[in-house]
Design an enzyme around this catalytic site. Structure first.
Site, short mmCIF file in Angstrom:
data_model
loop_
_atom_site.label_atom_id
_atom_site.label_comp_id
_atom_site.label_asym_id
_atom_site.label_seq_id
_atom_site.Cartn_x
_atom_site.Cartn_y
_atom_site.Cartn_z
N SER A 1 58.39 35.98 -0.37
CA SER A 1 59.62 35.07 -0.59
C SER A 1 59.18 34.35 1.22
O SER A 1 58.26 33.91 1.43
CB SER A 1 61.11 35.78 -0.29
N HIS B 1 63.70 37.65 -8.68
CA HIS B 1 63.06 37.66 -6.84
C HIS B 1 62.10 38.64 -6.45
O HIS B 1 61.70 38.37 -6.13
CB HIS B 1 63.83 37.00 -6.20
N ASP C 1 62.91 33.95 -11.15
CA ASP C 1 63.92 34.06 -10.21
C ASP C 1 65.05 33.49 -9.71
O ASP C 1 64.37 31.73 -10.12
CB ASP C 1 62.04 32.89 -9.45
#
Length: 259
Positions: free
Chosen positions: A93, A224, A194
């Site tokens: 991320s 995610h 996600d």
């Protein structure tokens, strides 16, 4: 403030190939700890730092910004370069954005990148209100814990400080402008389902980097935080295969330190 259980940084002294792992926004090393352990068990030198303001309480994060988070991984990269012949950077991320900036800034000092659901933009109309809203409202709902695997849990904040979200938005814009400077071999693994980072972010990154050795892998079973999800083992295996291809002969015994 004491660090939340499981959110401690992790280091392992291994062989001549090093790996720096960068965790995500409002998350902690816990989300990458199994990955770090997998690589350490195979003899790599591993560094998984705790980003400033993370891993304790959101109030501590509220007084930090992207410069603090980036400075931490920059220091860790320099320390690994002093210790290892080749250093790889991996990130989840926002950690993917941190990894990309390290690659853009440090050039050949970064041997390769592994990005998992990397973020490139703060999305939604609310993003444009952040410069003003952060002075009126302290926090918004958290983004941690997007995992398909039943029973899996991410150690992260349930609130997002708006000051930090504003800083993150500025950081993403900075990194986006620097993407053409990224030339290193790159593996990008992304989850089609996600709920935090849309596919457009990965597409944008792949379209702007200058890397020619690029592989994209879909994580069909995960959300995610794929490093704690159904596809975690695949992430670990693919990253080790990638590192082994670029740094043949990896794998010597070392020592572990955590906390």
């Amino acid at each position: 403030m004491p660090v939340l259980p499981g959110a401690e940084p992790f280091r392992h002294e291994g062989g001549e190939a090093g790996v720096l792992l960068c965790h995500g926004f409002t998350g902690s090393p816990q989300s990458l700890r199994p990955w770090a352990g997998y690589l350490a068990d195979r003899g790599l030198t591993v560094s998984l730092p705790l980003l400033p303001g993370h891993g304790t309480r959101w109030q501590d994060m509220a007084v930090t910004g992207w410069q603090d988070w980036y400075a931490e991984v920059d220091r860790e990269l320099r320390a690994l370069r002093d210790r290892c012949a080749r250093v790889f950077v991996v990130g989840l991320s926002m950690g993917g954005a941190l990894a990309l900036r390290l690659a853009a800034k440090h050039g050949d000092s970064v041997a390769g990148l592994v990005l998992v659901n990397p973020a490139n933009k703060v999305h939604g109309l609310s993003a444009y209100a952040l410069p003003v809203a952060r002075h009126l409202v302290r926090t918004t709902k958290g983004v941690a814990g997007d995992i398909a695997l039943e029973g899996a849990r991410e150690v992260g904040y349930d609130r997002v400080p708006l000051h930090c979200a504003h800083s993150l938005r500025r950081f993403f814009r900075l990194v986006d402008a620097e993407l053409p400077q990224v030339t290193q071999p790159l593996v990008l693994l992304r989850s089609p389902r996600d709920h935090v980072v849309p596919p457009a972010d990965s597409a944008r990154i792949l379209s702007r980097v200058s890397s020619t050795d690029v592989e994209e892998i879909l994580l069909e079973q995960s959300y995610h935080v794929a490093t704690l999800d159904h596809d975690a083992e695949r992430i670990f295996e693919e990253s080790y295969r990638f590192i082994g291809r670029l740094a043949p002969g990896v794998g010597k015994k070392g020592s572990v330190s955590g906390g």
